[in-house]
Write a protein that holds these residues in place. Structure first.
Motif, PDB file in Angstrom:
ATOM      1  N   ASP A 176      -7.105   5.067   2.112  1.00  0.00           N
ATOM      2  CA  ASP A 176      -6.125   5.976   1.515  1.00  0.00           C
ATOM      3  C   ASP A 176      -4.745   5.469   1.903  1.00  0.00           C
ATOM      4  N   ASP A 177      -3.812   5.375   0.935  1.00  0.00           N
ATOM      5  CA  ASP A 177      -2.501   4.801   1.249  1.00  0.00           C
ATOM      6  C   ASP A 177      -1.627   5.715   2.122  1.00  0.00           C
ATOM      7  N   GLU A 178      -2.038   6.964   2.296  1.00  0.00           N
ATOM      8  CA  GLU A 178      -1.254   7.849   3.172  1.00  0.00           C
ATOM      9  C   GLU A 178      -1.917   7.961   4.543  1.00  0.00           C
ATOM     10  N   ASP A 194      -9.409   7.020  -1.786  1.00  0.00           N
ATOM     11  CA  ASP A 194      -8.334   7.669  -2.520  1.00  0.00           C
ATOM     12  C   ASP A 194      -8.272   7.047  -3.923  1.00  0.00           C
ATOM     13  N   ASN A 243      -5.109   7.406  -6.223  1.00  0.00           N
ATOM     14  CA  ASN A 243      -3.758   6.889  -6.432  1.00  0.00           C
ATOM     15  C   ASN A 243      -3.312   6.020  -5.264  1.00  0.00           C
ATOM     16  N   MET A 244      -3.349   4.726  -5.492  1.00  0.00           N
ATOM     17  CA  MET A 244      -2.905   3.789  -4.459  1.00  0.00           C
ATOM     18  C   MET A 244      -2.228   2.612  -5.135  1.00  0.00           C
TER      19      MET A 244
HETATM   20 MG   LIG Z   1      -2.777   8.021  -2.572  1.00  0.00          MG
END
Ligand SMILES: [Mg+2]
Length: 312
Positions: free
Chosen positions: A12-14, A55, A57-58
């Motif tokens: 996950d990018d967050e 995730d 949206n990355m």
């Molecule tokens: Mg994301």
């Protein structure tokens, strides 16, 4: 065959999300995480996790794309993927499941839902691994069968090619086994195979090493990440393990106990060679061990050969 604790990879990018998920799951599982999808893909391929939390949206590779990539590769196809995403529409969820995801969790994250769904997928994965293992085992000796060996050799070949490490194979053949059967009968012959398999299995091996029955009275070991310097050492260990089992064999012309010939071969896998060539070289070394008196080992290296090493 699987860890007592299953392994999970979170992509996950967050980092807020990866940290939170880690905290939720860490107590029950071995958890790794990354905020980069490119790094995530590399990690999956380097060390297959049991379950992936992904995730959508990355940047770089998005979750759908990454899921498709993993599902199109036979090595990673069977790892359950759970999407964890803020995209909550039925269309998004449908698309997620259509790309091959096993489950879909919508953010904000609810710890008990995450735990329950991960647990489900972990069960599915373990069940699948177990069934796969059942059909990978040689029923007489309890070691892996030829089918599993073929798959494993292909897999390890590709993995060692990616990680640029050496791959070694060791072939073993029981000396004068026909004479053993003639002298002691086929029931005793089967028992002999079981004992030999058990002794070979006990030779200290690392996690990735695989011992399989190659056919008849032949066994084979796949030793990943094992350079040429070690294959001779390992080959000799296998030979000695059988000799030390001290199974009486009065019809042997080389010893009064059951012994094996061992042929080993090493390669740094690349496109110049194939797994078959590695197997053929190990077989050639095995033949050499036979023709030069049995109960001995020979090893060689595909490519820049440092010569052949022998031991008795
Ligand atoms: Mg994301």
């Amino acid at each position: 065959m699987f860890d007592t604790m299953g392994s999970i990879l979170i992509i996950d990018d967050e980092s807020v999300i990866t940290d939170l998920l880690k905290e939720i799951l860490e107590e029950d599982y071995t958890v790794e995480s990354t905020t980069s999808s490119v790094d995530g893909l590399a990690r999956v391929r380097a060390k297959l996790p049991d379950v992936i939390l992904l995730d959508i949206n990355m940047p770089e590779i998005n979750g759908y794309e990454l899921c498709r990539l993993l599902k199109s590769d036979s090595e990673t196809r069977n790892i359950p993927i759970i999407f964890i995403t803020a995209l909550s529409t039925p269309e998004n969820e449908t698309l997620g499941l259509e790309t091959g995801a096993a489950d879909y969790i919508v953010k904000p994250i609810n710890p008990s839902i995450v735990m329950a769904r991960v647990k489900n997928q972990m069960e599915v994965k373990k069940q699948r691994d177990y069934l796969e293992q059942l059909s990978s085992i040689d029923s007489m000796t309890g070691v892996y069968n030829r089918r599993y060996f073929d798959e494993c050799l292909d897999r390890e070949w590709r993995r060692c090619q990616r990680s640029q490490s050496a791959l070694s194979l060791v072939l073993m053949d029981i000396d004068y086994f026909k004479a053993y059967n003639d002298r002691y009968g086929h029931v005793a012959g089967d028992d002999c195979l079981k004992v030999v398999a058990g002794k070979l299995q006990q030779v200290p091996q690392r996690g990735g090493d695989v011992l399989a029955r190659f056919g008849g009275e032949e066994f084979v070991a796949i030793l990943p990440d094992t350079p040429y310097e070690f294959v001779q050492f390992m080959a000799e260990k296998f030979r000695r393990a059988v000799e030390e089992a001290a199974i009486a064999h009065v019809s042997s012309k080389v010893s009064d106990v059951v012994t094996v010939c061992v042929g080993g071969a090493t390669v740094k896998p690349d496109n110049k060679f194939s797994p078959l060539e590695l197997l053929q070289l190990a077989d050639k070394m095995l033949y050499k061990a036979k023709s030069e008196g049995r109960n001995r080992t020979y090893t060689s290296c595909l490519d820049t050969s440092p010569g052949e090493a022998a031991a008795e």
